[in-house]
Motif scaffolding. Structure first.
Motif, PDB file in Angstrom:
ATOM      1  N   GLU A   2       2.630  -6.596  10.161  1.00  0.00           N
ATOM      2  CA  GLU A   2       4.018  -6.371   9.768  1.00  0.00           C
ATOM      3  C   GLU A   2       4.190  -6.565   8.260  1.00  0.00           C
ATOM      4  O   GLU A   2       4.827  -5.766   7.589  1.00  0.00           O
ATOM      5  CB  GLU A   2       4.938  -7.332  10.526  1.00  0.00           C
ATOM      6  CG  GLU A   2       5.056  -7.036  11.999  1.00  0.00           C
ATOM      7  CD  GLU A   2       5.787  -8.137  12.760  1.00  0.00           C
ATOM      8  OE1 GLU A   2       6.568  -8.882  12.138  1.00  0.00           O
ATOM      9  OE2 GLU A   2       5.561  -8.247  13.974  1.00  0.00           O
ATOM     10  N   THR A   3       3.621  -7.646   7.748  1.00  0.00           N
ATOM     11  CA  THR A   3       3.742  -7.965   6.324  1.00  0.00           C
ATOM     12  C   THR A   3       3.142  -6.876   5.445  1.00  0.00           C
ATOM     13  O   THR A   3       3.693  -6.533   4.404  1.00  0.00           O
ATOM     14  CB  THR A   3       3.049  -9.314   6.014  1.00  0.00           C
ATOM     15  OG1 THR A   3       3.688 -10.340   6.765  1.00  0.00           O
ATOM     16  CG2 THR A   3       3.094  -9.652   4.537  1.00  0.00           C
ATOM     17  N   TYR A   4       2.007  -6.326   5.866  1.00  0.00           N
ATOM     18  CA  TYR A   4       1.278  -5.383   5.025  1.00  0.00           C
ATOM     19  C   TYR A   4       1.428  -3.922   5.468  1.00  0.00           C
ATOM     20  O   TYR A   4       0.645  -3.066   5.054  1.00  0.00           O
ATOM     21  CB  TYR A   4      -0.198  -5.791   4.938  1.00  0.00           C
ATOM     22  CG  TYR A   4      -0.350  -7.086   4.170  1.00  0.00           C
ATOM     23  CD1 TYR A   4      -0.217  -7.106   2.797  1.00  0.00           C
ATOM     24  CD2 TYR A   4      -0.577  -8.291   4.825  1.00  0.00           C
ATOM     25  CE1 TYR A   4      -0.330  -8.285   2.072  1.00  0.00           C
ATOM     26  CE2 TYR A   4      -0.692  -9.479   4.124  1.00  0.00           C
ATOM     27  CZ  TYR A   4      -0.559  -9.468   2.752  1.00  0.00           C
ATOM     28  OH  TYR A   4      -0.665 -10.638   2.044  1.00  0.00           O
TER      29      TYR A   4
ATOM     30  N   TRP B 175      -4.678 -19.310   6.077  1.00  0.00           N
ATOM     31  CA  TRP B 175      -4.731 -17.899   6.444  1.00  0.00           C
ATOM     32  C   TRP B 175      -5.654 -17.690   7.641  1.00  0.00           C
ATOM     33  O   TRP B 175      -5.330 -16.950   8.562  1.00  0.00           O
ATOM     34  CB  TRP B 175      -5.203 -17.054   5.263  1.00  0.00           C
ATOM     35  CG  TRP B 175      -5.241 -15.601   5.595  1.00  0.00           C
ATOM     36  CD1 TRP B 175      -6.313 -14.866   6.012  1.00  0.00           C
ATOM     37  CD2 TRP B 175      -4.132 -14.702   5.607  1.00  0.00           C
ATOM     38  NE1 TRP B 175      -5.949 -13.576   6.264  1.00  0.00           N
ATOM     39  CE2 TRP B 175      -4.610 -13.449   6.013  1.00  0.00           C
ATOM     40  CE3 TRP B 175      -2.776 -14.841   5.295  1.00  0.00           C
ATOM     41  CZ2 TRP B 175      -3.776 -12.333   6.125  1.00  0.00           C
ATOM     42  CZ3 TRP B 175      -1.964 -13.728   5.399  1.00  0.00           C
ATOM     43  CH2 TRP B 175      -2.466 -12.500   5.813  1.00  0.00           C
TER      44      TRP B 175
ATOM     45  N   TYR C 226       1.553  -0.300  13.997  1.00  0.00           N
ATOM     46  CA  TYR C 226       0.896  -1.387  14.728  1.00  0.00           C
ATOM     47  C   TYR C 226       1.679  -1.639  16.007  1.00  0.00           C
ATOM     48  O   TYR C 226       2.896  -1.781  15.974  1.00  0.00           O
ATOM     49  CB  TYR C 226       0.836  -2.668  13.892  1.00  0.00           C
ATOM     50  CG  TYR C 226       0.193  -3.812  14.647  1.00  0.00           C
ATOM     51  CD1 TYR C 226      -1.191  -3.937  14.688  1.00  0.00           C
ATOM     52  CD2 TYR C 226       0.961  -4.736  15.348  1.00  0.00           C
ATOM     53  CE1 TYR C 226      -1.798  -4.958  15.399  1.00  0.00           C
ATOM     54  CE2 TYR C 226       0.363  -5.760  16.059  1.00  0.00           C
ATOM     55  CZ  TYR C 226      -1.015  -5.866  16.085  1.00  0.00           C
ATOM     56  OH  TYR C 226      -1.603  -6.878  16.802  1.00  0.00           O
TER      57      TYR C 226
ATOM     58  N   ARG D 133      -3.416 -11.061  12.849  1.00  0.00           N
ATOM     59  CA  ARG D 133      -2.210 -11.457  13.590  1.00  0.00           C
ATOM     60  C   ARG D 133      -1.176 -10.337  13.490  1.00  0.00           C
ATOM     61  O   ARG D 133      -1.123  -9.625  12.483  1.00  0.00           O
ATOM     62  CB  ARG D 133      -1.613 -12.740  12.993  1.00  0.00           C
ATOM     63  CG  ARG D 133      -2.518 -13.944  13.085  1.00  0.00           C
ATOM     64  CD  ARG D 133      -1.898 -15.102  12.320  1.00  0.00           C
ATOM     65  NE  ARG D 133      -1.904 -14.816  10.900  1.00  0.00           N
ATOM     66  CZ  ARG D 133      -2.583 -15.512   9.986  1.00  0.00           C
ATOM     67  NH1 ARG D 133      -3.280 -16.548  10.330  1.00  0.00           N
ATOM     68  NH2 ARG D 133      -2.538 -15.172   8.720  1.00  0.00           N
ATOM     69  N   PRO D 134      -0.326 -10.183  14.505  1.00  0.00           N
ATOM     70  CA  PRO D 134       0.737  -9.173  14.412  1.00  0.00           C
ATOM     71  C   PRO D 134       1.574  -9.334  13.133  1.00  0.00           C
ATOM     72  O   PRO D 134       1.929  -8.336  12.504  1.00  0.00           O
ATOM     73  CB  PRO D 134       1.577  -9.425  15.667  1.00  0.00           C
ATOM     74  CG  PRO D 134       0.603  -9.977  16.653  1.00  0.00           C
ATOM     75  CD  PRO D 134      -0.333 -10.821  15.826  1.00  0.00           C
ATOM     76  N   SER D 135       1.841 -10.564  12.732  1.00  0.00           N
ATOM     77  CA  SER D 135       2.630 -10.795  11.516  1.00  0.00           C
ATOM     78  C   SER D 135       1.909 -10.289  10.267  1.00  0.00           C
ATOM     79  O   SER D 135       2.556  -9.855   9.310  1.00  0.00           O
ATOM     80  CB  SER D 135       2.985 -12.277  11.370  1.00  0.00           C
ATOM     81  OG  SER D 135       1.814 -13.065  11.258  1.00  0.00           O
ATOM     82  N   ASP D 136       0.566 -10.329  10.265  1.00  0.00           N
ATOM     83  CA  ASP D 136      -0.194  -9.787   9.126  1.00  0.00           C
ATOM     84  C   ASP D 136       0.055  -8.291   8.995  1.00  0.00           C
ATOM     85  O   ASP D 136       0.283  -7.778   7.900  1.00  0.00           O
ATOM     86  CB  ASP D 136      -1.698 -10.006   9.305  1.00  0.00           C
ATOM     87  CG  ASP D 136      -2.102 -11.460   9.424  1.00  0.00           C
ATOM     88  OD1 ASP D 136      -1.309 -12.347   9.048  1.00  0.00           O
ATOM     89  OD2 ASP D 136      -3.226 -11.715   9.903  1.00  0.00           O
TER      90      ASP D 136
END
Length: 151
Positions: A93-95, A24, A121, A88-91
């Motif tokens: 998006e995920t949350y 992570w 975001y 991270r951008p993906s974090d």
């Protein structure tokens, strides 16, 4: 030149993957005169102490063989935790839609900490819904964003 944390993350990822884990975050910090290398791991159904121990035992020989850090340090492995940092951008998006706590470097509207729902975001800029009000934060204003566990 890559940062130490990037090098460690690259070395740690395949070790974690073999154990059914993911990396992570990695931090290399100085606290109280000591250097600490911390690797935060995650997996879908949660990380336990045995996961941390297994990863530590598997990754320690890789650290010894590659020797990416010249100075002495203390190596620690930990779960990313329920109130993990998003970066991270993906974090984000995920949350999206999750409860978060956002801290700013300087006061905004007289406060430096905001609890709300992550609702936007864009390239580092974050929008929170705080009690029905949409508040925008620029990347430069944001010190940290963490998931918030509500009981």
């Amino acid at each position: 030149m890559k940062k130490i944390t990037e090098i460690i993350a690259e070395l740690a990822a395949p070790v974690a993957e073999k154990l059914g884990l993911s990396v992570w975050d990695v931090e290399f910090v100085k606290e109280g005169g000591e250097r600490y290398l911390r690797v935060f791991i995650d997996k879908e159904d949660g990380v336990g102490i045995s996961d941390c121990e297994s990863f530590s035992r598997a990754f320690d020989p890789v650290l010894d063989a590659e020797d990416p850090i010249a100075e002495s340090y203390i190596f620690e492995v930990s779960s990313a935790g329920l109130e993990r940092r998003l970066y991270r951008p993906s974090d984000f998006e995920t949350y999206m839609g999750s409860a978060v706590t956002l801290k700013t470097f300087s006061p905004k509207d007289g406060k430096k900490e905001f609890a709300g729902t992550l609702c936007g975001y864009n390239d580092g800029d974050v929008t929170l819904d705080v009690d029905g009000e949409s508040i925008d934060f620029t990347k430069k204003e944001i010190a940290s964003v963490r998931l918030r566990v509500e009981f």
